[in-house]
Scaffold this motif. Structure first.
Motif, PDB file in Angstrom:
ATOM      1  N   PHE A   3     -28.026   2.039   6.203  1.00 57.23           N
ATOM      2  CA  PHE A   3     -26.612   1.656   6.102  1.00 57.23           C
ATOM      3  C   PHE A   3     -25.727   2.611   6.911  1.00 57.23           C
ATOM      4  O   PHE A   3     -24.889   2.174   7.713  1.00 57.23           O
ATOM      5  N   TYR A   4     -25.909   3.922   6.740  1.00 56.85           N
ATOM      6  CA  TYR A   4     -25.072   4.907   7.434  1.00 56.85           C
ATOM      7  C   TYR A   4     -25.339   4.889   8.939  1.00 56.85           C
ATOM      8  O   TYR A   4     -24.410   5.087   9.741  1.00 56.85           O
ATOM      9  N   SER A   5     -26.586   4.629   9.310  1.00 58.31           N
ATOM     10  CA  SER A   5     -26.911   4.562  10.741  1.00 58.31           C
ATOM     11  C   SER A   5     -26.204   3.385  11.395  1.00 58.31           C
ATOM     12  O   SER A   5     -25.646   3.499  12.501  1.00 58.31           O
ATOM     13  N   ILE A   6     -26.213   2.229  10.706  1.00 58.52           N
ATOM     14  CA  ILE A   6     -25.549   1.047  11.266  1.00 58.52           C
ATOM     15  C   ILE A   6     -24.044   1.277  11.360  1.00 58.52           C
ATOM     16  O   ILE A   6     -23.400   0.912  12.353  1.00 58.52           O
ATOM     17  N   LEU A  53     -28.586  10.742  12.064  1.00 59.92           N
ATOM     18  CA  LEU A  53     -28.961   9.997  10.866  1.00 59.92           C
ATOM     19  C   LEU A  53     -30.228   9.173  11.029  1.00 59.92           C
ATOM     20  O   LEU A  53     -30.933   8.926  10.041  1.00 59.92           O
ATOM     21  N   ILE A  54     -30.539   8.740  12.260  1.00 55.22           N
ATOM     22  CA  ILE A  54     -31.738   7.898  12.397  1.00 55.22           C
ATOM     23  C   ILE A  54     -33.015   8.714  12.231  1.00 55.22           C
ATOM     24  O   ILE A  54     -34.071   8.164  11.925  1.00 55.22           O
ATOM     25  N   GLY A  55     -32.929  10.063  12.438  1.00 54.88           N
ATOM     26  CA  GLY A  55     -34.055  10.946  12.142  1.00 54.88           C
ATOM     27  C   GLY A  55     -35.292  10.701  12.973  1.00 54.88           C
ATOM     28  O   GLY A  55     -36.417  10.867  12.477  1.00 54.88           O
ATOM     29  N   PRO A 197     -21.272   8.987   1.069  1.00 53.49           N
ATOM     30  CA  PRO A 197     -20.195   8.602   2.020  1.00 53.49           C
ATOM     31  C   PRO A 197     -20.130   7.108   2.280  1.00 53.49           C
ATOM     32  O   PRO A 197     -20.145   6.666   3.426  1.00 53.49           O
ATOM     33  N   TYR A 198     -20.036   6.314   1.180  1.00 47.02           N
ATOM     34  CA  TYR A 198     -19.928   4.867   1.361  1.00 47.02           C
ATOM     35  C   TYR A 198     -18.633   4.478   2.073  1.00 47.02           C
ATOM     36  O   TYR A 198     -18.585   3.508   2.824  1.00 47.02           O
ATOM     37  N   ILE A 249     -28.769  -3.569   2.667  1.00 44.31           N
ATOM     38  CA  ILE A 249     -28.582  -2.781   1.446  1.00 44.31           C
ATOM     39  C   ILE A 249     -29.285  -3.472   0.282  1.00 44.31           C
ATOM     40  O   ILE A 249     -29.926  -2.834  -0.566  1.00 44.31           O
ATOM     41  N   GLY A 250     -29.168  -4.818   0.271  1.00 43.25           N
ATOM     42  CA  GLY A 250     -29.871  -5.564  -0.766  1.00 43.25           C
ATOM     43  C   GLY A 250     -31.369  -5.376  -0.681  1.00 43.25           C
ATOM     44  O   GLY A 250     -32.066  -5.253  -1.698  1.00 43.25           O
TER      45      GLY A 250
END
Length: 685
Positions: A3-6, A53-55, A197-198, A249-250
């Protein structure tokens, strides 16, 4: 983590796309450069965050990406403040920006050291998240100070602004407030406050809100004509990207909460995407068609409505100005102008224009363009008439000076009464054959409207001359009437003054002299006062009121007179409201009712006073059973100084007529000799 990466990936792409688009509109614009710099710093910050974030890299590389992200982030606050300064056209602040940029570049260098980002640690399911260094509070404070000051200045500007400008700034204020709010939420986890951090998703709301403000409200004076397919593709990608984030996310939820493996957890996501793809496409198609574009037939409909509107204007200047404004808005032109023929000077002059180079251009009747249009009655396109342009410098200069691509003849009864010049369409497209047919129809309608306006102007001049003659006749009538009315009291005063030297010692004469001279002077005073009231009545102070109130006041005021004259009064009032001056109407009603009392003397009679609500307004009827008025005398009833009374001035009903009309009403008389008279006064409700 996905989610954070997108979110950071979309932020990088959308901010860079927005900044590049604005900058491409005018690369020399100071404001657009500031917007590009701000958007680029946010995009570079987001790229660094995305790579962290993608690591997918080694730890040292990801640590360097995080520090570079923070380094570019250190430039965001001052870049945003500078952008707002340019947007608000503020001149002061040189020292502020010099200090701000020096401090920001100092922080840029420090961000590459452990003083800002000490290391990367796993936090709340995110494998690599920054751990704050000793100077990180200073870094975070920059995002409160500079953007906070910018938002404060924006809020002041919004408060001062009105209309469209207020709306534009308000959208911008909200978009940047959400973006910085989302960005600042990232600091909480960096300071080890357990809050995921949503809210960083709010950052990506800025580009679409900016795009909407530019498309709909022409923010930063940018007006865009984009093809439907491009907008649809961009909007579809953005909305579907957000939708994909939600479904992913789902997927994470099914995987972590229910213990499903990755492939089984993907099944609900695939099902959701499959069943919502077509409805989403239809929804976006309707949205883009309704709010960002108009269908082809709408173009014809808008021009049809426009032609109906211009036929309602009878003022030449207003007509031509509305023509230019309407064409600019409907067909999205860069420029437009209307030229009209001056019969006296035998020239064609610009009477209304927008965005033309020379507003004082004049074309002579013998010019090639005018001679061609007089004969052909056909439109001329600049590019389609290249041979004519090359062979006639004046023709080419006319198009150049008016920044025009198309010239439409305005022809009425085979006479070239004017020309309509249209500039390039903002889309860059050529005028199609269908559009030329529609525009020529508009030009023919314009010719009819111009002819009507010119005829109305000539008629107005004729009526003004007639009104002036009538005014002089009224002045003559007033002068003659006043001379006649004042002559009698002056004769009485003169007679007494002639006898005064010889009869001064006679007490009876002196007493009679004082009484009669005083009466005659008062009579002259009343004549002059009424004449002034008739010739120049005060402007009414109109308000919503009921005509019943001044009528009741007058009836109460004259109650003794009714008793003395043996007059029976019947009143029948209906409730209503009109826009009028009650004080002036009270004077008017008083004059009418006094006239009715005089008509019923000495034998008395009946007086009826009514108010009635009719379909077209409110009626006041005052009827008496007096001696009536001869039919041949009714037309003269409201003339000044006309009276059949021995002691009347002939101004009462003239004043009444003036007061009624001043208050938007009309008065008429119905009478039969020997039966009585009825005054009817009509007012709009």
């Amino acid at each position: 983590m996905i989610f954070y990466s997108i979110v950071t990936g979309l932020t990088a792409f959308l901010f860079f796309a927005t900044g590049t688009f604005v900058f491409s509109q005018n690369t020399k614009s100071y404001l657009y450069r500031r917007c590009f710099i701000f958007s680029s710093t946010v995009s570079l910050w987001a790229v660094g965050y995305f790579l962290t974030l993608i690591g997918k890299f080694s730890f040292p590389i990801m640590l360097m990406c995080s520090r570079l992200s923070h380094a570019f982030g250190a430039l965001i606050p001052i870049a945003y403040l500078h952008f707002v300064w340019a947007l608000l056209k503020k001149k002061e602040g040189k020292n502020l920006f010099t200090s701000g940029y020096l401090f920001s570049f100092l922080m840029f260098g420090l961000c590459l050291t452990p003083l800002i980002v000490k290391t990367l640690l796993p936090k709340m399911g995110i494998p690599y998240y920054p751990e704050w260094g000793i100077l990180y509070p200073v870094y975070a404070g920059m995002f409160l100070v500079f953007p906070g000051y910018a938002q404060f200045e924006l809020a002041k500007a919004i408060r001062r602004s009105v209309g469209t400008e207020k709306t534009r700034l308000l959208y911008f204020f909200v978009a940047l407030g959400l973006a910085f709010g989302g960005g600042i939420s990232l600091f909480l986890l960096i300071f080890n406050i357990p809050f995921p951090p949503y809210f960083s998703v709010l950052i990506i709301l800025y580009p679409p809100m900016m795009a909407y403000t530019i498309l709909v409200h022409k923010f930063m004076d940018i007006e865009v004509i984009i093809r439907r397919t491009a907008v649809f593709a961009g909007l579809f990608a953005f909305v579907y990207g957000l939708f994909t984030v939600v479904t992913m996310i789902g997927q994470e939820f099914f995987k972590n909460s229910l213990g499903w493996n990755q492939w089984v957890a993907m099944i609900p996501t695939v099902v959701i995407i499959t069943f919502t793809l077509r409805p989403l496409e239809n929804f976006l198609t309707n949205i883009t068609e309704r709010f960002l574009f108009q269908k082809k037939y709408d173009y014809r409909e808008l021009l049809r409505v426009f032609t109906n509107e211009i036929l309602t204007y009878l003022d030449i200047r207003r007509l031509t100005e509305e023509t230019v404004t309407g064409l600019m808005n409907i067909t999205k032109l860069e420029s437009a102008a209307v030229m009209l023929h001056d019969k006296d000077q035998k020239l064609y002059k610009v009477v209304a224009s927008q965005n033309v180079r020379e507003k004082d251009l004049i074309l002579k009747e013998e010019d090639v363009l005018i001679r061609y249009l007089k004969v052909s009655h056909n439109p001329i396109q600049k590019d389609k008439a290249a041979d004519k342009m090359n062979h006639d410098g004046d023709l080419m200069q006319a198009f150049k000076k008016l920044n025009a691509r198309l010239c439409l003849p305005v022809v009425s009864h085979d006479l070239l009464v004017g020309l309509i010049f249209l500039g390039m369409k903002k889309s860059g497209e050529d005028y199609t054959a269908e559009e030329l047919d529609i525009l020529m129809t508009l030009a023919r309608t314009e010719a009819i409207a111009i002819s009507n306006a010119q005829l109305f102007d000539e008629l107005s001049k004729t009526q003004a001359e007639a009104a002036q003659r009538e005014k002089m006749a009224v002045i003559g009538t007033l002068a003659a009437g006043m001379a006649h009315e004042i002559k009698n009291p002056l004769a009485a005063i003169r007679t007494f003054t002639e006898y005064l030297p010889t009869k001064y010692n006679d007490p009876e004469f002196r007493e009679k002299f004082c009484r009669i001279v005083s009466q005659e002077v008062n009579r002259i005073h009343d004549i002059v006062t009424n004449l002034l009231l008739f010739s120049k009545p005060a402007d009414p102070k109109r308000r919503v009121c009921s005509l019943n109130d001044p009528l009741r006041d007058v009836l109460d005021l004259l109650s003794n007179e009714f008793l003395k004259a043996n007059i029976r009064v019947t009143a029948d009032f209906q409730e209503h409201h009109v826009l009028a001056d009650p004080g002036q109407l009270k004077q008017a009603f008083l004059n009418v009712i006094l006239n009715a009392i005089d008509a019923m003397k000495p034998s008395g009679g009946s007086l009826s006073v009514q108010t009635r609500v009719a379909a077209d307004g409110v009626e006041v009827r005052v009827g008496d059973t007096g001696h009536g008025i001869a039919t041949e005398n009714i037309p003269r009833l409201f003339d000044p100084f006309y009276t059949d009374k021995e002691d009347g001035t002939g101004l009462g009903l003239a004043i009444t007529h003036s007061l009624i009309e001043k208050n938007g009403g009309k008065i008429c008389v119905e009478s039969k000799v020997g039966q009585g008279t009825e005054f009817v006064m009509k007012f709009k409700d």
